[in-house]
Design an enzyme around this catalytic site. Structure first.
Site, short mmCIF file in Angstrom:
data_model
loop_
_atom_site.label_atom_id
_atom_site.label_comp_id
_atom_site.label_asym_id
_atom_site.label_seq_id
_atom_site.Cartn_x
_atom_site.Cartn_y
_atom_site.Cartn_z
N GLU A 23 0.78 -1.21 0.11
CA GLU A 23 0.04 0.04 0.04
C GLU A 23 0.80 1.46 -0.04
O GLU A 23 1.85 1.04 0.16
CB GLU A 23 -1.01 0.00 1.30
CG GLU A 23 -0.29 0.02 2.45
CD GLU A 23 -1.00 0.70 3.58
OE1 GLU A 23 -1.82 1.67 3.56
OE2 GLU A 23 -1.07 -0.18 4.61
N ASP A 46 -11.70 -0.65 5.75
CA ASP A 46 -10.82 -1.93 5.63
C ASP A 46 -11.53 -3.07 6.16
O ASP A 46 -11.47 -4.29 5.58
CB ASP A 46 -9.60 -1.82 6.52
CG ASP A 46 -8.59 -0.79 6.12
OD1 ASP A 46 -8.90 -0.05 4.93
OD2 ASP A 46 -7.57 -0.40 6.88
N VAL A 104 -5.54 0.35 3.04
CA VAL A 104 -5.70 -1.20 3.01
C VAL A 104 -7.13 -1.69 2.06
O VAL A 104 -6.91 -2.27 1.23
CB VAL A 104 -5.94 -1.85 4.30
CG1 VAL A 104 -6.24 -3.40 4.18
CG2 VAL A 104 -4.54 -1.93 5.01
N LYS A 158 -3.59 -2.00 15.63
CA LYS A 158 -2.98 -1.10 16.63
C LYS A 158 -3.77 -0.81 17.69
O LYS A 158 -4.87 -0.95 17.75
CB LYS A 158 -2.77 0.21 16.00
CG LYS A 158 -1.59 0.38 15.08
CD LYS A 158 -1.39 1.64 14.37
CE LYS A 158 -2.38 1.64 13.14
NZ LYS A 158 -2.66 0.73 12.29
N1 PSU Z 1 -1.43 0.99 9.84
C1 PSU Z 1 -0.20 1.49 9.89
N2 PSU Z 1 0.04 2.76 8.95
C2 PSU Z 1 -0.96 3.18 8.20
C3 PSU Z 1 -2.16 2.56 8.18
C4 PSU Z 1 -2.45 1.52 8.94
O1 PSU Z 1 0.50 0.95 10.58
O2 PSU Z 1 -0.52 4.16 7.74
C5 PSU Z 1 -3.13 3.17 7.23
C6 PSU Z 1 -3.73 1.97 6.33
O3 PSU Z 1 -3.64 2.48 5.04
C7 PSU Z 1 -5.22 1.78 6.86
C8 PSU Z 1 -5.54 3.18 6.82
O4 PSU Z 1 -5.75 1.18 5.71
O5 PSU Z 1 -4.37 3.70 7.93
C9 PSU Z 1 -6.87 3.18 8.03
O6 PSU Z 1 -7.37 4.31 7.99
P1 PSU Z 1 -8.68 4.53 8.53
O7 PSU Z 1 -8.46 4.18 9.94
O8 PSU Z 1 -9.10 5.85 8.36
O9 PSU Z 1 -9.68 3.59 7.96
#
Ligand code: PSU
Ligand code: MN
Length: 303
Positions: free
Chosen positions: A25, A142, A106, A159
């Site tokens: 990604e 995701d 993702v 996380k």
């Molecule tokens: N986890 C990481 N670094 C990141 C992300 C996730 O360690 O940069 C990014 C990924 O691209 C994931 C996105 O799909 O954050 C999720 O964002 P949101 O929580 O806004 O859906």
């Protein structure tokens, strides 16, 4: 209408040769890590995929095209670009049609990988159900994508900035197999364990590749989530990290950080508050996932 896809020279050759390819990604590059660590990491992660016998395909949207594999200068530009969109399922088509520069999360990377015929994708952590989601409704797209797009995603779990029990519940509701790799416990990104059981466990790439194929055979839409614990030497002690996460989450609330900004804000703040320790771990776990992704992609080719 033909698909608006361009392949890098390396990926194009790999496809023609029937070689194993691993999708990577780009949001992690543009929104997940600071420059220049983001660029160095992106290059190193690609090299780990090659060292493990597959070809890396970093995915991004540039100039009306879905790029499957980035040439060296394109990667360098992207790592320093400002105003890059963070793309998920909702805004992918608009970004391509309007000629915007966009990094794929993702969810968006899974969509592009499937379009390009790539079965395996390695990343750091997936998005999930945010803490306080019962009020904010902030649940990453995701999780829905994993239920509908047939790509095996290798991550280090979710996380600890997220609500992990709720994240696992939503994955289960969505019919997503969550596979602990050589682990009975669902890993928590910076930690090898979350204290929550991994719903499934597998111990080798071949087993994961066979399950990927079986989903297709059974006509089950959606992908698989492989949760690969961070290498022990790169783990961060949860006792040290948890108060820092709590502080970052509280700051995000106090500053009204919402929607797409939440994850990048929290990641950035945690890098600052840990004086770079979380970034080092993040880099180590992405590489670890890239190696496993390459092995799964090769095992799929061998089936
Ligand atoms: N986890 C990481 N670094 C990141 C992300 C996730 O360690 O940069 C990014 C990924 O691209 C994931 C996105 O799909 O954050 C999720 O964002 P949101 O929580 O806004 O859906
Ligand atoms: Mn969100």
């Amino acid at each position: 209408m033909t698909l608006p896809i361009v392949y890098s020279a390396e990926v194009s050759k790999a496809m023609a040769d029937g070689a194993a390819v691993v999708a990577l990604e780009s949001t992690i590059i543009t929104h997940g890590m600071p420059y220049p660590a983001n660029l160095e990491t992106a290059r190193e992660v690609e090299q780990v995929v090659r060292d493990n016998g597959a070809v890396p395909a970093t995915i991004a949207i540039i100039d009306h095209k879905i790029h499957i594999g980035l040439e060296a200068d394109t990667l360098e530009n992207l790592a320093q670009a400002k105003d890059v969109m963070k793309l998920s399922r909702a805004d992918l088509a608009v970004a391509v049609s309007n000629g915007r520069t966009g990094a794929t999360t993702v969810a968006a990377t899974m969509i592009c990988a499937e379009l390009a015929g790539i079965d395996v994708f390695a990343t750091g952590g997936i998005g999930g159900v945010h803490k306080g989601a019962e009020a904010s409704f902030d649940v990453s797209a995701d999780l829905t994508e994993l239920s509908q797009t047939a790509v095996t995603v290798v991550c280090a779990g979710a996380k600890a900035i997220l609500d992990l029990p709720k994240t696992l519940e939503v994955l289960e509701t969505n019919g997503v197999p969550v596979i602990g790799y050589q682990s009975d416990d669902f890993p928590a990104f910076w930690s090898r364990v979350s204290g929550l059981a991994a719903p499934l466990r597998m111990d080798g790439p071949e087993e994961i590749a066979r399950a990927h194929k079986m989903r297709a055979t059974l006509g089950l839409e959606g992908g698989q989530l492989v949760a690969n614990p961070i290498p022990e030497e790169s783990e961060i002690d949860a006792g040290y990290l948890n108060p820092i996460i709590a502080q970052a989450v509280a700051e995000a609330e106090a500053q009204n950080i919402g929607a797409k900004q939440v994850t990048p804000f929290l990641l950035g703040r945690i890098v600052e508050l840990t004086e770079g320790k979380s970034l080092k771990s993040n880099i180590a776990l992405v590489k670890n996932n890239a190696a496993l992704g390459a092995k799964i992609a090769r095992a799929l080719k061998d089936l």
